[in-house]
Design a protein around this motif. Structure first.
Motif, PDB file in Angstrom:
ATOM      1  N   GLN A 139       0.826  -1.211   0.000  1.00 22.77           N
ATOM      2  CA  GLN A 139       0.000   0.000   0.000  1.00 22.77           C
ATOM      3  C   GLN A 139       0.856   1.255   0.000  1.00 22.77           C
ATOM      4  N   LYS A 142       2.409   1.656  -3.457  1.00 23.97           N
ATOM      5  CA  LYS A 142       1.428   2.139  -4.425  1.00 23.97           C
ATOM      6  C   LYS A 142       1.153   3.624  -4.230  1.00 23.97           C
ATOM      7  N   SER A 274     -12.448  -6.322  -7.985  1.00 24.01           N
ATOM      8  CA  SER A 274     -12.608  -5.604  -6.725  1.00 24.01           C
ATOM      9  C   SER A 274     -14.038  -5.678  -6.211  1.00 24.01           C
ATOM     10  N   SER A 443      -9.128  -2.705   2.476  1.00 26.44           N
ATOM     11  CA  SER A 443      -8.041  -3.441   1.830  1.00 26.44           C
ATOM     12  C   SER A 443      -8.278  -3.633   0.337  1.00 26.44           C
ATOM     13  N   SER A 444      -7.201  -3.961  -0.366  1.00 26.68           N
ATOM     14  CA  SER A 444      -7.307  -4.319  -1.779  1.00 26.68           C
ATOM     15  C   SER A 444      -7.985  -5.673  -1.894  1.00 26.68           C
TER      16      SER A 444
END
Length: 511
Positions: A139, A142, A274, A443-444
C-alpha cells in the motif's frame, strides 16, 4: 536420537547475495541440530517465493522424501516461519498434514511448543505478520508510485522512442526511434491505412513491435508529454503534464484517436475483481458447487453477481452488493472484546518474558565465543608472521574461524532484535484483530481474499442474507468465542494463563 530434515529458502537474488543466504541458514540449522544432539537426515533448499504456496522445487523434493521415509523422520526445522510459508491458510494446512505423519515442523528462532494450545497465538503472529507487513508495504509503495505519477514521472521501462536515464530517473527521447513514431502517427492520421498495414511497413525499418504493442503505442498519451494517473477510490482518472519531452503533437495524436475510434480493444469482460472478493471462497447452497462471478449491463450501469457455472445446470445467483455488505457485517461481528485483546497481549508478553532470561544467557555466551575467536585469529596471525604457520594453513584456519564468527554474530543479531520484532508482531496482530472489519473494508481485493481464506479455511455459504461455514480458523475462534468466558474474569486472574507457556527445558534456546 531424534531424526530431522532441514529446509532453507530465499526468495530473491538480492536476498541470496546480501541477506540471509542459503549457506548461512544451512550452517545455523546444522549447528543447532548438533547442539541438540539430533541427527540430520537431509537438507532441502529453495530459491523461490513463499507467496506461491508450497509448490516449490525444493519443497516438492522434501515432500517426496517424506513420503518414502516418513517413519524415520521426527522433525522438520527451518530458521523462521517466514522461511516455511508466508501464506497463513496453506501454512496451517501443511503443519496439520506433517503433524499427522508424526513430523513436527518448527523454526529454531521462533520455536512453538505445539503441546500448549495457547502457543497457537504465537504461531498465528509469526505466520500472519509477514503477510500483513507485505500488504502494508504494498500500500505504501502504491501510494508513493501514485504520487510520482502525479508529478509527471514515468515509472516503468521506457516505451519505444524513449530510454531510461538512471541518473535523473526520467525518460529521454531516442531520436532515431522518435522519427519512426512520428511517421507512424502521420500515416495513421491520413485515414488511408489500418494499424496493421502501418505496423508492417515500419517493422521493416526497425520498429519491432507486436500488434498489441503497436496499438498501445498509438494510444499512449506519453508520446504527447502526458502521464496517465489511473482512477483510485474517489479520484477519477487524470492526465498530468509529464517531465519528459513529447514526440508528437496533441493535434496529431487526437487525429489518430479519431481514426482508431471503433477499432479499439473491446472492453474485456464486465467482471471487476474488486467487486467480487468472495470468488473462490463462496459455494452454492443448492448444488454445493463453487460460485464464480461476473457482471452485466443494465439500467445504465454495471451490476455484479455471484453465480453458479451455468454449464453444470444450476442457475442460482446472488447480487454481489448484497453478499458483500452482509459479509462485511459478518467480519465486524467476529471482533473480540478489548479486554480479551488486552489479555491476549499479556499472555504473549508473559511467554516472551519467560524466554528472555535464557536469551540473555545465550547472548553473553555468544559474545564470549566471538571474543575467543578474535583472540585465536590474532594468535594465528602472530604464528604466521613468525613462521609457525605457513600461509596456506593460516588462510584455511582463518576462513574456518571467520565462518564460525559469522554464524555467532548472525545468531547474536537475531537475539538482540527479538524484542523489537516481538513488539511489531504484537502491534500488528492486536491492531488487525481489534478492527478486522475496518481493515477488511479498506483493503485491496488481494488482501481481502487473504483475510477470507485465513479466517474461513473451508466453504462459505450465503443463504437468507446470512453466512454459514463448516469451520472457522482455530486461533480466531479461540480468541473470539473464548471471550464469552474470559471477559467474565479479571485480567489479573487470567494473567495466570501465561503459566501455560513452555516450561524450562521443553523449548529451544530461542523464542
Amino acid at each position: 536420537m531424534r531424526n530431522v530434515i532441514i529446509y532453507v529458502r530465499v526468495s530473491t537474488e538480492d536476498q541470496k547475495e546480501h541477506g540471509y543466504s542459503l549457506d548461512s541458514q544451512r550452517e545455523l540449522l546444522i549447528l543447532y541440530a548438533k547442539k541438540q544432539g539430533w541427527n540430520v537426515l537431509r537438507v532441502f533448499e529453495d530459491d523461490f517465493s513463499a507467496w506461491k504456496g508450497f509448490d516449490r522445487p525444493g519443497y516438492n523434493l522434501l515432500k517426496e522424501y517424506i513420503s518414502n521415509n516418513k517413519k524415520s523422520i521426527d522433525g522438520l526445522i527451518f530458521t523462521q516461519w517466514s522461511r516455511f510459508s508466508r501464506e497463513t491458510t496453506e501454512a496451517l494446512v501443511e503443519i496439520r498434514r506433517l503433524r499427522k505423519l508424526g513430523i513436527e515442523p518448527n523454526a529454531i528462532e521462533q520455536w512453538i511448543d505445539f503441546s500448549i494450545p495457547e502457543n497457537m497465538y504465537m504461531l498465528a503472529i509469526y505466520i500472519t505478520a509477514p503477510q500483513v507487513e507485505n500488504d502494508r508495504l504494498s500500500q505504501r509503495t502504491k501510494a508513493g508510485n501514485r504520487q510520482a505519477l502525479k508529478q509527471g514521472r514515468w515509472l516503468w521501462k521506457a516505451p519505444f522512442g524513449y530510454t531510461n536515464n538512471r541518473i535523473t530517473k526520467l525518460i529521454e527521447v531516442v531520436e532515431e526511434e522518435a522519427e519512426l513514431i512520428r511517421s507512424c502517427y502521420q500515416m495513421m492520421a491520413s485515414g488511408l491505412y489500418n494499424a496493421e498495414e502501418v505496423r508492417r511497413k515500419y517493422s521493416e525499418d526497425g520498429m519491432r513491435l507486436s500488434k498489441q504493442a503497436f496499438l498501445d503505442m498509438l494510444q499512449n498519451p506519453v508520446y504527447i508529454g502526458k502521464i496517465k494517473v489511473p482512477a483510485f477510490k474517489d479520484e477519477p482518472e487524470q492526465l498530468v503534464a509529464g517531465q519528459h519531452i513529447p514526440i508528437v503533437g496533441s493535434e496529431l495524436f487526437e487525429d489518430v484517436q479519431l481514426v482508431l475510434n471503433g477499432k479499439k480493444k473491446p472492453y474485456r469482460g464486465l467482471t471487476q475483481n474488486s467487486s467480487l472478493p468472495l470468488v473462490g471462497h463462496l459455494y452454492c447452497p443448492l448444488c454445493e458447487g463453487r460460485m464464480t462471478g461476473s457482471a452485466s449491463r443494465g439500467n445504465g450501469g454495471i451490476y455484479h453477481y455471484y453465480h453458479c457455472q451455468r454449464k453444470y445446470g444450476c442457475k442460482n445467483q446472488i447480487k454481489a452488493e448484497i453478499a458483500n455488505d452482509a459479509f462485511l457485517e459478518q467480519m465486524k461481528s467476529i471482533q473480540p472484546d478489548p479486554e480479551v485483546l488486552e489479555l491476549y497481549h499479556l499472555i504473549l508478553q508473559d511467554v516472551f518474558d519467560r524466554n528472555s532470561s535464557k536469551n540473555e544467557d545465550e547472548k553473553k555466551a555468544l559474545q564470549k565465543e566471538i571474543e575467543k575467536i578474535d583472540s585465536i585469529i590474532d594468535s594465528a596471525i602472530n604464528k604466521n608472521l613468525s613462521g609457525v604457520f605457513d600461509d596456506e594453513t593460516f588462510i584455511r584456519l582463518k576462513e574456518r574461524l571467520e565462518a564460525q564468527k559469522s554464524t555467532s554474530l548472525s545468531r547474536l543479531k537475531t537475539l538482540k532484535s527479538m524484542k523489537s520484532e516481538f513488539q511489531i508482531y504484537i502491534n500488528y496482530s492486536t491492531s488487525l484483530l481489534a478492527n478486522i472489519g475496518g481493515y477488511y473494508q479498506s483493503s485491496s481485493v488481494e488482501t481481502k481474499k487473504k483475510i477470507i481464506g485465513s479466517i474461513y479455511p473451508d466453504k462459505i455459504y450465503f443463504t437468507n442474507n446470512s453466512y454459514r461455514t463448516t469451520r472457522i480458523n482455530e486461533v480466531v475462534d479461540l480468541i473470539v468465542n473464548g471471550s464469552k468466558d474470559l471477559k467474565q474474569k479479571s485480567l489479573a486472574k487470567n494473567a495466570r494463563l501465561s503459566s501455560l507457556a513452555p516450561p524450562s527445558g521443553l523449548e529451544p534456546e530461542t523464542l
